[in-house]
Design a protein around this motif. Structure first.
Motif, PDB file in Angstrom:
ATOM      1  N   ARG A  80      -4.229 -14.011  -4.842  1.00 24.57           N
ATOM      2  CA  ARG A  80      -3.933 -12.762  -5.006  1.00 24.57           C
ATOM      3  C   ARG A  80      -2.562 -12.297  -4.580  1.00 24.57           C
ATOM      4  N   LEU A  81      -2.020 -12.969  -3.284  1.00 24.61           N
ATOM      5  CA  LEU A  81      -0.821 -12.756  -2.928  1.00 24.61           C
ATOM      6  C   LEU A  81       0.261 -13.269  -4.049  1.00 24.61           C
ATOM      7  N   ILE A  84       0.506 -10.631  -7.184  1.00 26.73           N
ATOM      8  CA  ILE A  84       1.266  -9.533  -7.105  1.00 26.73           C
ATOM      9  C   ILE A  84       2.556  -9.774  -6.945  1.00 26.73           C
ATOM     10  N   GLY A  85       3.204 -10.945  -6.586  1.00 27.60           N
ATOM     11  CA  GLY A  85       4.399 -11.082  -6.419  1.00 27.60           C
ATOM     12  C   GLY A  85       5.244 -10.480  -5.519  1.00 27.60           C
ATOM     13  N   CYS A  86       4.560 -10.446  -4.200  1.00 27.76           N
ATOM     14  CA  CYS A  86       4.976  -9.952  -3.006  1.00 27.76           C
ATOM     15  C   CYS A  86       5.760 -11.039  -2.237  1.00 27.76           C
ATOM     16  N   TYR A  87       6.333 -10.641  -1.203  1.00 31.30           N
ATOM     17  CA  TYR A  87       7.183 -11.631  -0.377  1.00 31.30           C
ATOM     18  C   TYR A  87       6.106 -12.940   0.118  1.00 31.30           C
ATOM     19  N   ALA A 118      21.786 -36.948   1.213  1.00 32.49           N
ATOM     20  CA  ALA A 118      23.072 -37.632   1.868  1.00 32.49           C
ATOM     21  C   ALA A 118      24.136 -36.551   2.065  1.00 32.49           C
TER      22      ALA A 118
ATOM     23  N   THR B  63       0.116  -2.195  -9.385  1.00 28.13           N
ATOM     24  CA  THR B  63      -0.949  -2.628  -9.528  1.00 28.13           C
ATOM     25  C   THR B  63      -2.021  -2.235  -8.487  1.00 28.13           C
ATOM     26  N   ASP B  65      -3.983  -4.123  -6.939  1.00 28.87           N
ATOM     27  CA  ASP B  65      -4.056  -5.054  -5.877  1.00 28.87           C
ATOM     28  C   ASP B  65      -2.827  -4.718  -4.840  1.00 28.87           C
ATOM     29  N   MET B  66      -1.851  -4.013  -5.413  1.00 26.81           N
ATOM     30  CA  MET B  66      -0.644  -3.941  -4.300  1.00 26.81           C
ATOM     31  C   MET B  66      -0.978  -3.014  -3.179  1.00 26.81           C
ATOM     32  N   HIS B  69       0.270  -2.827   0.724  1.00 25.58           N
ATOM     33  CA  HIS B  69       1.573  -3.545   1.122  1.00 25.58           C
ATOM     34  C   HIS B  69       2.685  -2.365   0.789  1.00 25.58           C
ATOM     35  N   GLU B  73       8.044  -5.165   0.022  1.00 19.94           N
ATOM     36  CA  GLU B  73       7.678  -6.752  -0.070  1.00 19.94           C
ATOM     37  C   GLU B  73       7.691  -7.111  -1.487  1.00 19.94           C
ATOM     38  N   PHE B  74       7.884  -6.126  -2.678  1.00 19.98           N
ATOM     39  CA  PHE B  74       8.196  -6.563  -4.108  1.00 19.98           C
ATOM     40  C   PHE B  74       9.596  -6.855  -4.368  1.00 19.98           C
ATOM     41  N   LYS B  86      25.766 -32.468  -4.597  1.00 22.57           N
ATOM     42  CA  LYS B  86      26.818 -33.508  -4.331  1.00 22.57           C
ATOM     43  C   LYS B  86      27.785 -33.712  -5.534  1.00 22.57           C
TER      44      LYS B  86
END
Lengths: 126, 93
Positions: A80-81, A84-87, A118, B63, B65-66, B69, B73-74, B86
């Motif tokens: 789920r985390l 939703i693209g959160c940190y 290296a 959405t 789900d968020m 939060h 965070e997004f 190198k």
């Protein structure tokens, strides 16, 4: 060897210890479960009656998330985390520590074995 | 340490007002904001925010789900493009 939810319980351990062989059941939860069912803590796993085993299995399955169900729940929380693209999701994706720990050094549990790059040559000797 | 439940989630009142205005008008224009610390509440679902990351505004479509939060965070504040490679290995002799 008594089986509960597809896991073998060790014969010689006391009931409250034997239950901790289930994923998701620790010492505290094991004691609580036995208390709820009125089964003594100090009987050895092999001495549990079939009736008690059945009661334990159905009780645990009904009331607590253990084994596969618990693993699935964990995976779902993480995905789920990620979705939703959160940190925190980004950190999970990259396999880095999620809770703000340092990564300049350490963090090997998350990052895995060191991948040495290296680097600069050492200062030449005189 | 997480925030006390007694206080409830922290939400920027101005942002809520803007969202409500849009909900009433039925529009869904992106809302530019610097309030990264604002908690996403259920009313925000379906709206788009442009969340500042210190440099630019990152588009965040909220959405279900968020909820719970924070907006910040997004909108990642750091860019990591990998370590410097190198220089190309010298040709074999």
């Amino acid at each position: 060897m008594p089986r509960i939810l597809g896991v073998d319980l060790p014969n010689e351990k006391r009931a409250h210890v034997a239950l901790t062989y289930l994923y998701g059941v620790g010492p505290a939860l094991a004691k609580r479960i036995l208390g709820e069912l009125g089964i003594r803590h100090d009987v050895r796993a092999k001495d549990l009656s079939d009736d008690e085993i059945a009661k334990l299995a159905s009780h645990i399955e009904k009331n607590y998330a253990v084994e596969g169900a618990l693993r699935r729940q964990l995976m779902q929380n993480i995905s789920r985390l990620k979705d939703i693209g959160c940190y925190r999701g980004l950190r999970h994706r990259r396999g880095l520590p999620v809770r703000g720990q340092r990564t300049r050094s350490n963090a090997r549990t998350r990052k895995g074995p060191r991948k040495t790059v290296a680097g600069k040559k050492q200062a030449p000797k005189k | 340490m997480s925030r006390s439940i007694k206080k409830g989630p922290w939400v920027e009142p101005k942002l809520v007002a803007k969202v409500e205005k849009q909900s009433k008008a039925g529009t869904r224009n992106p809302i530019q904001t610097w309030y990264r610390r604002c908690t996403i509440i259920p009313e925000f679902v379906g709206h788009t925010f442009m969340v500042h990351n210190g440099k630019t505004f990152v588009k965040v479509y909220v959405t279900e789900d968020m909820v719970g939060h924070k907006l910040g965070e997004f909108s990642p504040t750091r860019t990591f493009r990998g370590h410097s490679k190198k220089e190309a290995a010298p040709p074999a002799t």
